[in-house]
Structures are given as C-alpha cells and as structure tokens.
Write a protein that holds these residues in place. Structure first.
Motif, short mmCIF file in Angstrom:
data_model
loop_
_atom_site.label_atom_id
_atom_site.label_comp_id
_atom_site.label_asym_id
_atom_site.label_seq_id
_atom_site.Cartn_x
_atom_site.Cartn_y
_atom_site.Cartn_z
N ALA A 38 0.87 -1.18 0.00
CA ALA A 38 0.00 0.00 0.00
C ALA A 38 0.90 1.23 0.00
N PRO A 39 0.65 2.21 -0.88
CA PRO A 39 1.49 3.39 -0.96
C PRO A 39 1.21 4.38 0.17
N ASP A 42 0.93 11.41 0.37
CA ASP A 42 1.57 12.67 0.72
C ASP A 42 0.49 13.73 0.92
N GLY A 43 0.76 14.70 1.75
CA GLY A 43 -0.21 15.76 1.98
C GLY A 43 -1.05 15.46 3.21
N PRO A 44 -2.01 16.32 3.48
CA PRO A 44 -2.83 16.15 4.68
C PRO A 44 -3.74 14.93 4.56
N PRO A 45 -4.06 14.31 5.70
CA PRO A 45 -4.97 13.15 5.66
C PRO A 45 -6.32 13.56 5.10
N PRO A 51 -11.12 1.02 7.47
CA PRO A 51 -9.90 0.25 7.27
C PRO A 51 -9.11 0.62 6.03
N TRP A 52 -9.52 1.66 5.30
CA TRP A 52 -8.87 2.00 4.03
C TRP A 52 -7.64 2.88 4.18
N VAL A 60 0.53 8.10 6.40
CA VAL A 60 -0.78 7.51 6.11
C VAL A 60 -0.62 6.62 4.88
N TYR A 61 -1.01 5.34 5.01
CA TYR A 61 -0.91 4.40 3.90
C TYR A 61 -2.32 4.08 3.39
N ALA A 62 -2.47 4.04 2.06
CA ALA A 62 -3.78 3.85 1.42
C ALA A 62 -3.97 2.40 1.03
N ILE A 63 -4.72 1.66 1.84
CA ILE A 63 -4.98 0.25 1.56
C ILE A 63 -5.80 0.09 0.28
N ASP A 64 -6.68 1.05 0.00
CA ASP A 64 -7.51 0.96 -1.20
C ASP A 64 -6.76 1.28 -2.48
N PHE A 65 -5.48 1.62 -2.38
CA PHE A 65 -4.63 1.83 -3.57
C PHE A 65 -3.55 0.76 -3.65
#
Length: 69
Positions: A38-39, A42-45, A51-52, A60-65
């Motif tokens: 998961a990538p 960058d930037g604000p949350p 759970p994504w 912050v890591y993006a599980i949906d990506f």
C-alpha cells in the motif's frame, strides 16, 4: 525476506520512487514471487478512514490503492 509491515521505497516508474508498506506475509511473497503493498499518501490526511487508511506515526498508507510488485 520481506515481511508484512516492512516499509520500502518502491519503483513507481519514470525514475520515481514511493514509500510503501508491505501487506502480505513472507510465505505469500515467496510462493507468488510478488509482494502486495500500500502506498504512502503525501499531503494532509483525507476524510477516508479505517480500514482504508492506516496511520503509522506521521505517515498515512492507502490500503484501497494496493499495488502488486
């Protein structure tokens, strides 16, 4: 060996690298010859939450990506 939760810089093409967290375990990685990651965003949350989105300190890591490398 690569394990779930490890953080790496991954090749994103065009001489660009992105920070990723490994989602799959070592056995999957060895048998599949691939790693699911998961990538880091960058930037604000944003407003999408668990759970994504997974927080790790200030990252912050993006599980949906998810990506397969």
């Amino acid at each position: 060996m690569i394990h779930s939760g490890d953080i790496f810089l991954a090749d994103a093409g065009q001489e660009q690298r992105i920070q990723v967290v490994v989602l799959t375990n070592g056995e999957f990685n060895r048998r599949a010859g691939r790693v699911i990651v998961a990538p880091r965003l960058d930037g604000p949350p944003d407003v999408i939450s668990s759970p994504w989105r997974v927080l790790d300190g200030d990252s912050v890591y993006a599980i949906d990506f998810m990506l397969s490398l």
